[in-house]
Design an enzyme around this catalytic site. Structure first.
Site, short mmCIF file in Angstrom:
data_model
loop_
_atom_site.label_atom_id
_atom_site.label_comp_id
_atom_site.label_asym_id
_atom_site.label_seq_id
_atom_site.Cartn_x
_atom_site.Cartn_y
_atom_site.Cartn_z
N GLU A 199 5.79 58.39 52.44
CA GLU A 199 5.61 59.27 52.12
C GLU A 199 6.64 60.94 51.74
O GLU A 199 7.09 60.83 52.80
CB GLU A 199 4.43 60.52 52.30
CG GLU A 199 2.44 60.14 51.86
CD GLU A 199 1.81 60.51 52.85
OE1 GLU A 199 0.75 60.69 52.50
OE2 GLU A 199 1.92 61.45 53.66
N CYS A 202 -4.42 67.38 54.13
CA CYS A 202 -3.19 66.29 54.50
C CYS A 202 -3.34 65.87 52.82
O CYS A 202 -4.28 64.86 53.39
CB CYS A 202 -2.66 65.18 55.60
SG CYS A 202 -3.07 65.88 57.58
#
Length: 267
Positions: A186, A124
């Protein structure tokens, strides 16, 4: 669940990055000007791992709610919470499956600034504000960034994770605080990758790596809860809403490709 021992890698970051972090700026596409965004880091730099501190200089891609590139801000400014939120920026989550269909997961290092010690999916991170990683067509810039970070975090050679090999499924818009100072907000690109890879984790990023079988996944998550080991919020959201169906159809994953919809997972 099969376990892969974590191995140390040599330091990858230049100490000069720390000097350049003395002034942090944000760039906006509209005005094209650089300006100070928040006070300097010296007041709390001593609380941050030096390698992770240096990475705060990286420039992330700011986006609006439609995922339009609107400029850049440092990784630090993208993750510092102000008034309960932080700037929306582009990110990605990689789910890597071996030839047996097992998912590679890892536990984040305790040195990480956001969500230290949490279990999460394979990788990630963020594409950077560079021409190569801002390439929009078929999310090629995001794919390139994923290749870079798989090598940096897990030691996976570039030839085992080429941009063309990723399946870009969809995007998820989510936000979650990590603690009182740091958090996430995000536009997360979901990337699937299949293949048998060499893994040599960077201990500053990763403290544990393992493969999990689909039939063992629920048990694996339960065992983490029973041991009070947390998982990252994006991994939790994806595991709850999407991953079981995607994983069950791994051999026909392309039917779930959806580049039009952005899944809003904001409270």
């Amino acid at each position: 669940v099969s376990h892969i021992p974590t191995m140390a890698l040599s330091a990858r970051l230049m100490s000069g990055h720390l000097q350049r972090l003395r002034s942090c700026f944000v760039h906006t596409a509209s005005g094209g000007a650089w300006k100070p965004f928040l006070p300097e880091l010296e007041s709390f730099a001593e609380d941050i791992d030096p390698q992770q501190f240096a990475l705060l200089e990286e420039q992330c891609i700011l986006v609006d709610e439609n995922d339009t590139n609107i400029g850049a801000a440092s990784k630090r400014d993208c993750h510092l919470m102000q008034n309960g939120t932080s700037p929306l920026h582009r990110a990605f989550s990689v789910f890597l499956f071996n030839s047996s269909g097992e998912l590679l997961v890892h536990r984040r290092s305790d040195a990480k600034i956001t969500f230290p010690g949490h279990y999460t999916n394979t990788c990630c991170s963020h594409p950077l504000y560079t021409p190569k990683e801002m390439e929009e067509e078929d999310a090629w810039g995001v794919r390139t960034a994923a290749q870079r970070r798989l090598e940096f975090e897990l030691g996976i050679p570039h030839e085992q994770a080429q941009p063309k090999d990723f399946t870009y499924l969809t995007r998820i818009h989510y936000a979650s605080p990590s603690n009182g100072r740091w958090g996430e907000h995000e536009m997360d690109y979901i990337l699937f990758l299949r293949g048998d890879v060499s893994v040599n984790p960077n201990e500053n990023e990763v403290q544990d790596v393992r493969y999990v079988k689909r039939e063992d996944f629920s048990r694996f998550l339960s065992s983490l809860r029973e041991s009070d080991v947390p998982i990252t919020p994006w991994f939790h959201l994806i595991a709850q809403k999407f991953l079981p169906l995607w994983w069950k159809n791994l051999d026909n994953i392309s039917k779930f490709i959806d580049h039009r919809q952005i899944h809003r997972m904001i409270d």
